[in-house]
Write a protein that holds these residues in place. Structure first.
Motif, PDB file in Angstrom:
ATOM      1  N   ARG A 182     127.766   2.900   1.758  1.00  0.00           N
ATOM      2  CA  ARG A 182     129.006   2.049   0.765  1.00  0.00           C
ATOM      3  C   ARG A 182     129.018   2.638  -1.007  1.00  0.00           C
ATOM      4  O   ARG A 182     129.920   2.649  -1.324  1.00  0.00           O
ATOM      5  N   GLN A 183     128.338   3.301  -1.577  1.00  0.00           N
ATOM      6  CA  GLN A 183     128.817   4.021  -2.619  1.00  0.00           C
ATOM      7  C   GLN A 183     129.731   4.721  -2.934  1.00  0.00           C
ATOM      8  O   GLN A 183     130.455   5.157  -3.300  1.00  0.00           O
ATOM      9  N   ARG A 184     130.021   5.637  -1.688  1.00  0.00           N
ATOM     10  CA  ARG A 184     131.281   6.418  -1.154  1.00  0.00           C
ATOM     11  C   ARG A 184     132.107   6.108  -1.273  1.00  0.00           C
ATOM     12  O   ARG A 184     133.257   5.969  -1.773  1.00  0.00           O
ATOM     13  N   TRP A 185     132.138   4.903  -0.159  1.00  0.00           N
ATOM     14  CA  TRP A 185     133.459   3.882   0.017  1.00  0.00           C
ATOM     15  C   TRP A 185     134.344   3.844  -1.283  1.00  0.00           C
ATOM     16  O   TRP A 185     134.880   2.961  -1.969  1.00  0.00           O
ATOM     17  N   LYS A 186     133.313   3.796  -1.951  1.00  0.00           N
ATOM     18  CA  LYS A 186     133.136   2.300  -3.688  1.00  0.00           C
ATOM     19  C   LYS A 186     133.784   4.221  -4.864  1.00  0.00           C
ATOM     20  O   LYS A 186     133.771   4.312  -5.927  1.00  0.00           O
ATOM     21  N   GLY A 187     133.280   5.147  -4.508  1.00  0.00           N
ATOM     22  CA  GLY A 187     133.863   6.044  -5.074  1.00  0.00           C
ATOM     23  C   GLY A 187     132.457   6.715  -5.603  1.00  0.00           C
ATOM     24  O   GLY A 187     133.033   7.039  -7.246  1.00  0.00           O
ATOM     25  N   LEU A 188     131.306   6.327  -5.621  1.00  0.00           N
ATOM     26  CA  LEU A 188     130.642   6.277  -6.538  1.00  0.00           C
ATOM     27  C   LEU A 188     129.506   7.345  -5.727  1.00  0.00           C
ATOM     28  O   LEU A 188     129.844   7.879  -4.784  1.00  0.00           O
ATOM     29  N   ASP A 189     128.755   8.487  -6.490  1.00  0.00           N
ATOM     30  CA  ASP A 189     127.406   9.180  -5.994  1.00  0.00           C
ATOM     31  C   ASP A 189     126.945   9.194  -6.139  1.00  0.00           C
ATOM     32  O   ASP A 189     125.638   7.991  -7.022  1.00  0.00           O
ATOM     33  N   PRO A 190     126.136   8.515  -5.046  1.00  0.00           N
ATOM     34  CA  PRO A 190     124.619   8.089  -4.450  1.00  0.00           C
ATOM     35  C   PRO A 190     123.606   8.305  -4.935  1.00  0.00           C
ATOM     36  O   PRO A 190     123.453   9.066  -5.222  1.00  0.00           O
ATOM     37  N   ALA A 191     122.738   7.097  -5.819  1.00  0.00           N
ATOM     38  CA  ALA A 191     121.814   7.862  -6.607  1.00  0.00           C
ATOM     39  C   ALA A 191     120.143   8.034  -6.036  1.00  0.00           C
ATOM     40  O   ALA A 191     120.196   7.190  -4.713  1.00  0.00           O
ATOM     41  N   PRO A 192     119.559   9.269  -6.023  1.00  0.00           N
ATOM     42  CA  PRO A 192     118.564   8.924  -4.929  1.00  0.00           C
ATOM     43  C   PRO A 192     117.851   8.254  -4.948  1.00  0.00           C
ATOM     44  O   PRO A 192     117.337   7.543  -5.954  1.00  0.00           O
ATOM     45  N   ALA A 193     117.393   7.199  -3.965  1.00  0.00           N
ATOM     46  CA  ALA A 193     116.537   6.606  -3.904  1.00  0.00           C
ATOM     47  C   ALA A 193     115.619   6.855  -2.825  1.00  0.00           C
ATOM     48  O   ALA A 193     114.987   5.600  -1.962  1.00  0.00           O
ATOM     49  N   ASP A 194     115.925   8.059  -1.978  1.00  0.00           N
ATOM     50  CA  ASP A 194     114.842   7.412  -0.544  1.00  0.00           C
ATOM     51  C   ASP A 194     113.224   7.614  -0.665  1.00  0.00           C
ATOM     52  O   ASP A 194     113.012   8.038  -1.123  1.00  0.00           O
ATOM     53  N   GLY A 195     112.809   6.616   0.668  1.00  0.00           N
ATOM     54  CA  GLY A 195     111.498   6.242   0.383  1.00  0.00           C
ATOM     55  C   GLY A 195     111.479   4.731  -0.163  1.00  0.00           C
ATOM     56  O   GLY A 195     109.842   4.673  -0.120  1.00  0.00           O
ATOM     57  N   VAL A 196     112.666   3.960  -0.592  1.00  0.00           N
ATOM     58  CA  VAL A 196     112.549   3.274  -1.625  1.00  0.00           C
ATOM     59  C   VAL A 196     113.161   2.111  -1.637  1.00  0.00           C
ATOM     60  O   VAL A 196     114.202   2.081  -0.963  1.00  0.00           O
ATOM     61  N   ARG A 197     112.363   0.840  -1.090  1.00  0.00           N
ATOM     62  CA  ARG A 197     112.904  -0.442  -0.374  1.00  0.00           C
ATOM     63  C   ARG A 197     113.112  -1.031  -1.866  1.00  0.00           C
ATOM     64  O   ARG A 197     111.880  -1.811  -2.255  1.00  0.00           O
ATOM     65  N   VAL A 198     114.145  -1.922  -2.376  1.00  0.00           N
ATOM     66  CA  VAL A 198     113.759  -3.627  -3.543  1.00  0.00           C
ATOM     67  C   VAL A 198     115.175  -4.695  -2.942  1.00  0.00           C
ATOM     68  O   VAL A 198     115.856  -4.868  -2.445  1.00  0.00           O
ATOM     69  N   ARG A 199     114.218  -5.750  -3.207  1.00  0.00           N
ATOM     70  CA  ARG A 199     114.262  -6.668  -3.417  1.00  0.00           C
ATOM     71  C   ARG A 199     114.111  -7.613  -3.887  1.00  0.00           C
ATOM     72  O   ARG A 199     113.129  -7.314  -4.635  1.00  0.00           O
ATOM     73  N   THR A 200     115.460  -8.327  -4.451  1.00  0.00           N
ATOM     74  CA  THR A 200     115.231  -9.063  -5.872  1.00  0.00           C
ATOM     75  C   THR A 200     115.816 -10.758  -5.543  1.00  0.00           C
ATOM     76  O   THR A 200     116.868 -11.065  -4.961  1.00  0.00           O
ATOM     77  N   THR A 201     115.424 -10.868  -5.672  1.00  0.00           N
ATOM     78  CA  THR A 201     114.980 -13.170  -5.097  1.00  0.00           C
ATOM     79  C   THR A 201     115.037 -13.343  -6.140  1.00  0.00           C
ATOM     80  O   THR A 201     113.523 -13.975  -6.665  1.00  0.00           O
ATOM     81  N   ASP A 202     115.308 -14.315  -6.316  1.00  0.00           N
ATOM     82  CA  ASP A 202     115.575 -15.103  -7.769  1.00  0.00           C
ATOM     83  C   ASP A 202     115.270 -14.582  -8.893  1.00  0.00           C
ATOM     84  O   ASP A 202     114.167 -15.136  -9.617  1.00  0.00           O
TER      85      ASP A 202
END
Length: 120
Positions: A45-65
């Motif tokens: 998704r980031q490459r499709w938008k022309g962005l370099d992907p940020a390194p975050a392997d092994g990390v999952r984030v969820r933001t709710t409210d």
């Protein structure tokens, strides 16, 4: 007029990954199967938008409210107590995400995927 800022989950994940990997006793982040799929999707998704992907392997984030939860999978060194390293990672992620984004982390869960033997 009020201005609202939105910090994307991949940015939060990158901050959390940096905090985790720099914690003493952490050998590396270990994405696991679910993490690999998430990382691949995020990078595409980031490459499709022309962005370099940020390194975050092994990390999952969820933001709710406005509440942030972080899950990290990692490998520790045998010379360190895994539980102590896990607690240190939780503290480091909470501090880093809050100081760099202004968001309050509601939960940090750490999975120790492996314990590597000491280097010879």
């Amino acid at each position: 007029m009020s201005v609202e800022y939105v910090i994307a989950d991949p940015v939060i994940a990158s901050v959390a990954a940096r905090a985790a990997i720099t914690t003493p006793g952490v050998v590396r982040l270990e994405p696991g199967l679910r993490g690999l799929v998430t990382a691949w999707t995020r990078a595409a998704r980031q490459r499709w938008k022309g962005l370099d992907p940020a390194p975050a392997d092994g990390v999952r984030v969820r933001t709710t409210d406005g509440r942030v939860s972080v899950h990290v999978d990692l490998v520790t060194a045998k010379v360190d107590q895994a539980a102590a390293v896990g607690r240190a990672v939780q503290r480091a992620i909470g501090r880093s995400v809050t100081s760099q984004t202004g968001l309050v982390v509601d939960e940090v869960s750490v999975s120790i995927m492996d314990i590597e033997p000491a280097s010879r």
